[in-house]
Design an enzyme around this catalytic site. Structure first.
Site, PDB file in Angstrom:
ATOM      1  N   ILE A   1      23.284 -46.802  32.040  1.00 21.71           N
ATOM      2  CA  ILE A   1      23.802 -46.669  33.481  1.00 21.71           C
ATOM      3  C   ILE A   1      24.693 -47.899  33.845  1.00 21.71           C
ATOM      4  O   ILE A   1      24.061 -49.068  33.751  1.00 21.71           O
ATOM      5  CB  ILE A   1      22.530 -46.556  34.606  1.00 21.71           C
ATOM      6  CG1 ILE A   1      21.752 -45.302  34.453  1.00 21.71           C
ATOM      7  CG2 ILE A   1      23.149 -46.710  35.960  1.00 21.71           C
ATOM      8  CD1 ILE A   1      20.482 -45.380  35.319  1.00 21.71           C
ATOM      9  N   SER A   2      25.984 -47.898  33.988  1.00 20.42           N
ATOM     10  CA  SER A   2      26.782 -48.966  33.937  1.00 20.42           C
ATOM     11  C   SER A   2      27.827 -48.511  35.189  1.00 20.42           C
ATOM     12  O   SER A   2      28.836 -48.044  34.882  1.00 20.42           O
ATOM     13  CB  SER A   2      27.782 -49.152  32.890  1.00 20.42           C
ATOM     14  OG  SER A   2      28.072 -47.921  32.270  1.00 20.42           O
ATOM     15  N   PRO A   3      27.226 -48.856  36.423  1.00 18.36           N
ATOM     16  CA  PRO A   3      27.991 -48.368  37.578  1.00 18.36           C
ATOM     17  C   PRO A   3      29.296 -48.898  38.028  1.00 18.36           C
ATOM     18  O   PRO A   3      29.982 -48.461  38.753  1.00 18.36           O
ATOM     19  CB  PRO A   3      26.859 -48.528  38.638  1.00 18.36           C
ATOM     20  CG  PRO A   3      26.059 -49.709  38.079  1.00 18.36           C
ATOM     21  CD  PRO A   3      26.082 -49.591  36.690  1.00 18.36           C
TER      22      PRO A   3
ATOM     23  N   ARG B   1      31.335 -52.007  32.531  1.00 12.98           N
ATOM     24  CA  ARG B   1      31.781 -51.389  31.362  1.00 12.98           C
ATOM     25  C   ARG B   1      32.833 -51.950  30.644  1.00 12.98           C
ATOM     26  O   ARG B   1      33.038 -52.192  29.371  1.00 12.98           O
ATOM     27  CB  ARG B   1      32.152 -49.774  31.719  1.00 12.98           C
ATOM     28  CG  ARG B   1      31.222 -49.069  32.281  1.00 12.98           C
ATOM     29  CD  ARG B   1      31.678 -47.739  32.605  1.00 12.98           C
ATOM     30  NE  ARG B   1      32.720 -47.414  33.696  1.00 12.98           N
ATOM     31  CZ  ARG B   1      32.310 -47.300  35.004  1.00 12.98           C
ATOM     32  NH1 ARG B   1      31.017 -47.250  35.434  1.00 12.98           N
ATOM     33  NH2 ARG B   1      33.272 -47.313  36.134  1.00 12.98           N
TER      34      ARG B   1
END
Length: 134
Positions: A7-9, A14
């Protein structure tokens, strides 16, 4: 090849992951599993979205914490439109295109050989290949 689900919101998170890989000489592909929130909620076996909506979980991405969709992912999988096998094919074709894996030339589902030389055998052929190697 490692496939890691994170989970890289944020775009910043990222980009940081991409830069760390590039500095280490490790290939990095951003794969965006692009699915509408209501579909993700319907697929949630643990009921986490329901708990987040009820306020039982705080800081849940997409509910009460932000999510920044990737602007230009290396691969976009619209899993509400693609089957699991179609999604695998899209990812496999991208890995082939970039030279991260090679095929035997007999077809997409035959043995896939990563460019480091390690070979994987389809599950339905594993017993025969082990017997052949013995």
């Amino acid at each position: 090849i490692s496939i890691v689900s994170l989970i890289s919101p944020t775009i910043e998170d990222r980009q940081h992951a991409r830069e760390l890989h590039e500095k280490s000489g490790i290939a990095f592909l951003e794969v965006f599993v692009d699915v509408p929130l209501e579909v993700a909620e319907s697929r949630d076996p643990k009921g986490l979205y329901k708990k987040a909506r009820a306020g039982e979980i705080k800081g849940f991405t997409g509910i009460d914490a932000p999510f920044e969709a990737p602007e230009n992912p290396d691969v976009r999988l619209k899993t509400n439109e693609l089957s699991i096998m179609q999604s695998v094919e899209v990812l496999q074709r991208e890995l082939l295109k970039r030279g991260h894996i090679l095929t035997t030339g007999r077809g997409l589902y035959d043995a896939v050989v990563p460019t480091d030389g390690e070979m994987f055998v389809p599950a339905d052929q594993l017993a025969a290949k082990k017997a052949e190697a013995a």
